[in-house]
Design an enzyme around this catalytic site. Structure first.
Site, PDB file in Angstrom:
ATOM      1  N   TYR A  52      -9.610 -20.254   5.117  1.00  0.00           N
ATOM      2  CA  TYR A  52     -10.103 -18.872   5.222  1.00  0.00           C
ATOM      3  C   TYR A  52     -11.585 -18.876   5.626  1.00  0.00           C
ATOM      4  O   TYR A  52     -12.434 -19.446   4.936  1.00  0.00           O
ATOM      5  CB  TYR A  52      -9.914 -18.116   3.897  1.00  0.00           C
ATOM      6  CG  TYR A  52      -8.453 -17.832   3.561  1.00  0.00           C
ATOM      7  CD1 TYR A  52      -7.446 -17.915   4.533  1.00  0.00           C
ATOM      8  CD2 TYR A  52      -8.074 -17.460   2.278  1.00  0.00           C
ATOM      9  CE1 TYR A  52      -6.115 -17.665   4.226  1.00  0.00           C
ATOM     10  CE2 TYR A  52      -6.738 -17.200   1.966  1.00  0.00           C
ATOM     11  CZ  TYR A  52      -5.770 -17.313   2.949  1.00  0.00           C
ATOM     12  OH  TYR A  52      -4.451 -17.054   2.637  1.00  0.00           O
ATOM     13  N   SER A 215      -0.102  -9.881   2.240  1.00  0.00           N
ATOM     14  CA  SER A 215      -0.211  -8.723   3.145  1.00  0.00           C
ATOM     15  C   SER A 215       0.627  -7.533   2.655  1.00  0.00           C
ATOM     16  O   SER A 215       1.447  -6.982   3.397  1.00  0.00           O
ATOM     17  CB  SER A 215       0.172  -9.092   4.583  1.00  0.00           C
ATOM     18  OG  SER A 215      -0.813  -9.885   5.195  1.00  0.00           O
TER      19      SER A 215
END
Ligand SMILES: NC(=O)c1ccc[n+]([C@@H]2O[C@H](COP(=O)([O-])OP(=O)(O)OC[C@H]3O[C@@H](n4cnc5c(N)ncnc54)[C@H](OP(=O)(O)O)[C@@H]3O)[C@@H](O)[C@H]2O)c1
Length: 305
Positions: A52, A215
């Site tokens: 990330y 998500s």
């Protein structure tokens, strides 16, 4: 916040996990405020990955939370490894190096949970087992899990890995619910009947593996947010009506829909907005009725036979 047991581990975790994939979009001051708000909400479970922000997200997190021994014991840190530029890599060498990198960036001696991020076609489960043993022995990782894996891939790992797989992080939202809809449309001649993931939902329930939906507000593969989106008029109308009934926001209802599933999932939210963070946490106290859950399911275009 309400907690659940993470898989078969002794860890009690908040039902909403805070994803840190987008924390590099915040200024240091904003990141500090965001993490402070998380802790105030009881949302002390943070999801990371070595990739990330190219490693920046773990660094920003450690700075913003002012990592020290006192803070460390109040939080639960999960990170992932196995994604490299142009390939996936579950080799022992890569797993061990990746964890060392995450620990350094996170300014900690241990990860509470390590996940294998995305299936590696060239996986040698014997090597994964050796890596997990070494990480457990050294105290660098306490519990282990996977992400985006099918039942047979987990079974292959389990042939060699002796630590329990406590979680499987999977893409799941109201608008991306094939793992749910294929279980409803069994044996039908429609698109929803296609089993794309080997009945992963039932498998995880059978084996006490906590599903962490990632998500939870997105449709497609990072195409956008379905809430307030004119592409989903019926879904938004249904969610808004139910939100008004409970006196909460549409954000709360989107997470409450996932939490209502009896699989006892732990959604990983990706918002960096403190209002949406607080609203997501409120979902822990909402229990949708069966009618409400199915109304939202259908309004998103998911079908019943
Ligand atoms: N295992 C995997 O393969 C995998 C893959 C992807 C992600 N993850 C994990 O899952 C976490 C969540 O993923 P995600 O960030 O894609 O999920 P998400 O929570 O569905 O999406 C978050 C994004 O949607 C925006 N958003 C949410 N609600 C909104 C609204 N009502 N209006 C406008 N914008 C809205 C947020 O913006 P604001 O910040 O402005 O709210 C943010 O940019 C990540 O942080 C990561 O930890 C794992």
């Amino acid at each position: 916040m309400r907690t659940i047991q993470l898989g078969t581990s002794p860890l009690q975790v908040p039902v909403v996990a805070v994803g840190c994939m987008r924390i590099n979009s915040l200024t240091p001051a904003e990141a500090e405020r965001f993490l402070q708000t998380s802790l105030e909400q009881g949302a002390n479970f943070f999801d990371h990955a070595d990739v990330y922000g190219g490693g920046k997200c773990e660094e920003i997190f450690a700075e913003a939370i002012h990592m020290n021994d006192d803070i460390r014991e109040k939080i639960i840190i999960q990170s992932k490894c196995g994604i490299r530029q142009g390939m996936f890599d579950f080799s022992k060498e890569h797993i061990l190096n990746a964890v060392d990198g995450s620990l350094k960036r996170l300014k900690t001696d241990y990860l509470d949970i390590l996940l294998l991020h995305r299936p590696d076609a060239l996986v040698e489960p014997e090597e994964v087992a050796e890596a997990f043993d070494a990480l457990e022995r050294s105290g660098k990782v306490r519990y282990f899990g996977v992400s985006n894996q099918k039942p047979m891939q987990i079974e292959l790992l389990k042939k060699f890995v002796k630590q329990p797989i406590v979680t499987n992080q999977l893409q799941l939202s109201i608008t991306n619910a094939t793992m749910i809809s294929n279980g409803i449309n069994v044996n039908m001649e429609n698109e929803s009947a296609v089993d794309r993931d080997g009945s992963i939902l039932d498998y995880c329930r059978l084996h006490d593996i906590t599903i962490q939906p990632w998500s939870p507000f997105q449709y497609g593969f990072f195409e956008g947010v379905f809430l307030g989106n004119e592409k989903f008029p019926e879904l938004n109308q249904t969610i808004d009506e139910i939100a008004a009934r409970y006196g909460v926001s549409n954000t709360t209802i989107a997470i409450a829909w996932l939490l209502r599933h009896p699989a006892k999932m732990q959604p990983v939210i990706g918002t960096m907005n403190t209002t949406r963070l607080v609203d997501s946490c409120k979902a822990a106290d909402i229990y949708l009725t069966r009618e409400e859950w199915y109304a939202i399911y259908r309004a998103a275009g998911n079908i019943l036979p």
